[in-house]
Design an enzyme around this catalytic site. Structure first.
Site, PDB file in Angstrom:
ATOM      1  N   GLN A  91      50.628  42.604  50.254  1.00 49.14           N
ATOM      2  CA  GLN A  91      49.349  42.355  50.049  1.00 49.14           C
ATOM      3  C   GLN A  91      48.558  43.225  51.029  1.00 49.14           C
ATOM      4  OE1 GLN A  91      48.142  40.521  47.553  1.00 49.14           O
ATOM      5  NE2 GLN A  91      46.121  39.693  48.229  1.00 49.14           N
ATOM      6  N   ARG A 100      44.246  32.030  51.297  1.00 46.07           N
ATOM      7  CA  ARG A 100      44.880  31.804  50.267  1.00 46.07           C
ATOM      8  C   ARG A 100      46.403  31.549  50.858  1.00 46.07           C
ATOM      9  NH1 ARG A 100      46.112  29.887  44.923  1.00 46.07           N
ATOM     10  NH2 ARG A 100      46.995  31.322  43.602  1.00 46.07           N
ATOM     11  N   GLY A 107      15.584  56.167  34.110  1.00 47.58           N
ATOM     12  CA  GLY A 107      15.553  54.997  34.924  1.00 47.58           C
ATOM     13  C   GLY A 107      14.069  54.520  34.664  1.00 47.58           C
ATOM     14  N   GLY A 136      43.854  35.596  39.614  1.00 49.38           N
ATOM     15  CA  GLY A 136      42.999  34.958  38.462  1.00 49.38           C
ATOM     16  C   GLY A 136      41.513  34.792  38.988  1.00 49.38           C
ATOM     17  N   GLU A 144      24.134  61.875  38.918  1.00 48.33           N
ATOM     18  CA  GLU A 144      24.068  63.081  39.615  1.00 48.33           C
ATOM     19  C   GLU A 144      25.293  64.013  39.574  1.00 48.33           C
ATOM     20  OE1 GLU A 144      21.577  63.736  42.064  1.00 48.33           O
ATOM     21  OE2 GLU A 144      20.298  62.093  41.590  1.00 48.33           O
ATOM     22  N   ARG A 178      48.578  46.667  49.561  1.00 49.08           N
ATOM     23  CA  ARG A 178      47.356  46.972  48.629  1.00 49.08           C
ATOM     24  C   ARG A 178      45.876  47.088  49.357  1.00 49.08           C
ATOM     25  NH1 ARG A 178      48.830  42.223  44.587  1.00 49.08           N
ATOM     26  NH2 ARG A 178      47.381  43.138  43.169  1.00 49.08           N
TER      27      ARG A 178
END
Lengths: 647, 647
Positions: free
Chosen positions: B314, B295, B160, B389, B412, B317
């Site tokens: 939903q 939504r 890094g 989407g 790591e 999930r």
């Protein structure tokens, strides 16, 4: 078999030789079996054509701005368009290069035309409900429709090619006749940009959706309409028309029939998405397995490191996905043939057969797309992690593959939502058998075994040994039991929900998690396994390939089953992956495109991962140059003495 | 509690009101309980400071070239550096903004200094084996070491800050004395670039690794050395030194002891990576749950659509990941405290206790990193798909979160490889008990229950009902059984492998898949669940919060268990997710940063997803402009008549 002479052996000498020599089968025989000579040669021709055209040149991991991606994709599209006709095999090849190119070609050459002709298909069905509030009001005084979108939420989203270049769009809108009667959704061809200047037409707000996670060569767009007038003839009038004086006429008495008949036609997109996902998985596996065979790490002695493919853990991570790729290679072709048969049936106008075929191909495609896209999504992620830091380098392409595959889980219907269609289909068969005494038998035979449900449910699989599992008939039988079991449980659950007084909408929603979703997945995995099992046991399959195909098949079956039955799996899966380790490199050689198309330094056919990696790094932009802002750094460099430990 | 007055309520009125009002708990109480007043106010202060500084301004989904990303990140780092001291809470806040900034600060302010001081830590341990062939040969004539990397494969990768700006690097190399004796790996401070010009020093090939999947604000680099001379004093001499005349001297007789003692010290990075992953998951959940609540899609009636959060699917999930975020919030803090206790122990020089603590914190961190990073990786992907989407639009940030989280699975130590460390630790306890009669009891008590292994293995969980599962003691007991069972199976397997004549290296590798990997995961999930269970049953936990925390805890337990026992899960999980649906929005309000930091239009606190989406789209670059290449398009536009249907 003259074509063998033309196959350039990918086994350039190098670190992969040892595995290629250990393979239990001849990879050229496998290529001949899977693709056939003509298609193999066609693919090689396409690959070479792309490689020889400077317009298709690219640098692995290059950082291309979106605007440039769209321009380059458009220029490539202009060349591709000259092919005039897209075949599935051409799409496969171009997709291995870049799906955004296929999408642009398909949307221009295939999709738009098909929609105009059929008024039925849509690549982004999911978003169409947003269009429900766009209106098309007929004005008889000018014989025009007036299109309006009331607000942002009613705008068209996601339309492919609409972001930058589309001049016409097919718009779904509520059709109103002058008597203020709404006749429901219809589609209209609406000019959106001036073809001479590409500027938006008056009243049209059209633009670009912006950056996506992937497929940025394709310009997805949005559109809104404010009093946009189009001629009456721009109504796509297959389902209904408006006379010049403003009367609505339709050949359909029941609009639901029209919808039912089009179910099958809508399946084509999902059938092909299943294959797109498979192709992404094939590319990722090619990269990860070649890398694992070439990359050495640790070993029993300090002096000698062994290829990471030798680690059981690495095999366990990757080889089940390799088996899945072979299973899906066979499956995606078979469902494509089912779809073609359905289309031919439609052309022959044998309506009753066609309707049954349409229902079945709809049920297949609504679950094959989730199966393919999720398998690819998870498989690509596993490949990315299995390549460690090298998988995290953009140049090795696993990130692009994952990002370009991702929308396959979403468009043409969200995977989880689509699965409901498949479970409903299965439940309808059970209902028809129980209440109407119908024999369960479908055109493509995916549900026929349910006729024997009661016998299947009596079978038990408690005595499975490792030897049993080498035969894919064993997981196949377990799958039949699983589908029958989940079908019964789903029905019980649905009845319970209804008994609680829930309406149909709610009852169905509450059955998704238990057990309809699992039912749909088990059904399609069973179908995929069944067809792969048939292939591996078919006497026409070359004898020299059958052993490795049988191993792939049984591994795929057991591994898929494991997502349903972890405990069962732990008793069984042992050593299966081990047996395929030595075949893995040859198996991906069969799936792999040329190095140019693959575009991944660690995935090259010669396995010279460090040479490729280094030359790619070195050829990067400004790789050894100090940054343009170096002076700012030097005027404010941290002083070594001020550094302090942390944590 | 004056600070409550200062909390600006995120519940701006809008679509999320209904859920905020339905929540079963007060979100401010939860904030006070989880963060406390001081830390909450500190975080808000950092968020506001960033928001008010134009250098930190950004546009969701903007397409920034890598060179620009690095420059901007460097400029932000210059400001951040003024803070001088990084705290975990500051890192949390900056990480929510951009992990590349934290990495750059950490590597400059923390890491380099810490390495110089300790010569022990490494952010990229995994790649260090590549450095095994870099040599540092002592030349007594000039009292210098001469550093050489023999070839590409021996180069340093991934370091890094090395890509563009580092002026000094800590290089691991084989130390050779003039008598040609190799004394093993040591670390050296090697100047790589001229601090005045940032140009590479003679003999040093240093450059940039190129584009990664994410965290592109950080410049990871590579370096190779050709006869680079450094002063003798640049050897970091904690483990060994070379006298001016070229003799090797070391305070350690057994180098393995040094390695053992440093195990714990190496855990700090992994402990914090676990938290980094959690923070990514929190951000993704904030976006996805607010979106799901705002939504609307479909509904029982055509006229009214319902929030997608109302769908069981939903909830199924998303809500388990929400439960996991709360479990990990508690867990990452608790293991951080364990690590601090270990560090304090080291400072107090209580060596024997420290060694045991070091071993245990090593075992914890080698499995907590896989647990955290995989849970986040899968959770973010689920969030992305659950937003359809909109989740695929870059502006909504789920793609960046996934890409920035991804390396947590790899650096790591690769997750799968690390898990072997944890299972070895557990097996060593079993061995000590069986062969040496040792009582199983560890400083942080994560293994104490194994002492009761025989009793635990006799317990059975066949009679689980839904009611049982509301109590997280039930999945907790099942987990104890699972860890004991897998530990015994792992040991059996290891003995079988050895009985087959395999050496230790091979025997251990062949036990990873069955069952060591599962053992390590079950162990850390059990520890996480155990500590969450203790929190939810602790009388000091506010009574008003205990019910919702208990639900989160039992859901987390059952859901985690399901990855081990699908069948068991299917009998049990029912309705758990349902109960938390109405709390979900308030639960993410507790986890969420400000809208500016979250940087996701669909995830804004006011739930006005379409307004934010539209204004962001419209403010994009050239959103409504025709492309610069429009003339090429117009001269070669497809003719409508030539379009033909496909498929």
């Amino acid at each position: 078999h003259t074509f063998l002479k033309e196959i350039s052996d990918p086994a350039l000498h190098g670190p992969l030789d040892v595995y290629r020599n250990k393979a239990s089968f001849n990879w050229k025989d496998m290529v001949r079996f899977i693709d056939g000579e003509d298609i193999y040669l066609f693919k090689q021709h396409v690959f070479k054509t792309l490689e020889n055209d400077p317009l298709f040149a690219r640098q692995p991991g290059e950082d291309v701005p979106i605007e440039k991606k769209r321009e380059v994709n458009f220029l490539r599209y202009l060349l591709g368009k000259l092919q005039l006709k897209l075949s599935v095999y051409l799409e496969d090849c171009l997709g291995m290069y870049d799906w955004a190119l296929v999408a642009k070609l398909f949307l221009s050459l295939g999709m738009f035309g098909a929609t105009v002709a059929n008024s039925g298909s849509s690549r982004h069905k999911k978003y169409l409900h947003m269009s429900m509030r766009t209106t098309a009001k007929y004005d008889p005084s000018t014989q025009e429709f007036v299109i309006n979108s009331p607000d942002f939420e009613a705008a068209k989203f996601w339309v492919g090619n609409l972001g930058k270049t589309a001049t016409h769009a097919v718009v779904y809108a509520q059709l109103y006749t002058p008597d203020q009667v709404c006749h429901g959704l219809h589609s209209f061809v609406v000019p959106v940009r001036d073809p001479k200047t590409l500027l938006a037409l008056p009243g049209v707000l059209v633009g670009d959706m912006g950056k996506k996670l992937g497929q940025n060569g394709l310009d997805n767009g949005f559109a809104m309409f404010h009093n946009v007038r189009i001629p009456r003839e721009n109504l796509l009038n297959k389902t209904g028309d408006v006379t010049p004086d403003g009367r609505y006429v339709t050949p359909f008495k029941d609009p639901k029939k029209r919808f039912g008949a089009s179910l099958g036609a809508l399946s084509g997109g999902r059938v092909y998405i299943t294959r797109m996902a498979l192709i992404n998985l094939k590319l990722a596996l090619t990269v990860a397995i070649r890398f694992s065979a070439a990359r050495r790490q640790f070993g029993p002695k300090d002096t000698e490191e062994i290829p990471v493919l030798e680690y059981q853990l690495q095999q366990w991570r990757l080889i089940p996905y390799l088996a899945a790729a072979y299973a899906l290679e066979n499956f995606t072709k078979s469902i494509f043939m089912n779809f073609v048969e359905f289309q031919i049936g439609q052309m022959m106008k044998d309506k009753s057969d066609t309707a049954e075929m349409g229902r079945e191909i709809h049920a297949i495609s609504c679950s094959s797309k989730p199966l393919g896209s999720w398998t690819a999504q998870r498989g690509i992620q596993e490949c990315r992690e299995a390549c460690g830091g090298h998988g995290y380098l953009a140049m090795n392409r696993l990130g692009d593959l994952r990002d370009d595959n991702d929308p396959n889980c979403t468009y043409e219907g969200d995977n989880n939502v689509l699965l409901q269609q498949t479970s409903s289909y299965l439940l309808s068969w059970l209902h028809a058998k129980q209440f109407d005494g119908v024999r369960i038998e479908s055109p493509f035979h995916t549900v026929d075994f349910l006729e024997e449900s009661q016998e299947i449910l009596k079978s038990r699989f408690t005595a499975l040994t490792v030897d049993d599992c080498v035969d894919s008939a064993v997981p196949l039988a377990a799958y039949k039991w699983l589908v029958c079991f989940l079908l019964e449980e789903s029905q019980k659950r649905l009845e319970q929900e209804r008994a609680l007084g829930n309406d149909d909408f709610e009852a169905r929603n509450n059955c998704q998690v238990y057990y309809c979703r699992s039912l749909a997945m088990a059904y399609i995995e069973h179908t995929c396994l069944q067809r792969f099992h048939e292939l591996t046991t078919n006497q026409d399959t070359p004898a020299g390939l059958r052993p490795v195909l049988r191993k792939l098949c049984s591994l795929y079956g057991l591994w898929s089953l494991s997502s349903h039955m972890t405990t069962l799996y732990q008793e069984q899966k042992d050593i299966e992956e081990m047996m395929l380790k030595d075949d893995a490199v040859a198996l991906v050689d069969v799936l792999a495109p040329t190095d140019f198309i693959l575009n991944s330094p660690i995935g090259c056919a010669d396995g010279q991962i460090y040479n490729h990696l280094w030359s790619t790094i070195m050829q990067g932009s400004k790789v050894l140059e100090r940054p343009s802002w170096w002076k700012e750094f030097c005027s404010d460099k941290p002083v070594l003495g001020s550094l302090r430990p942390k944590l």
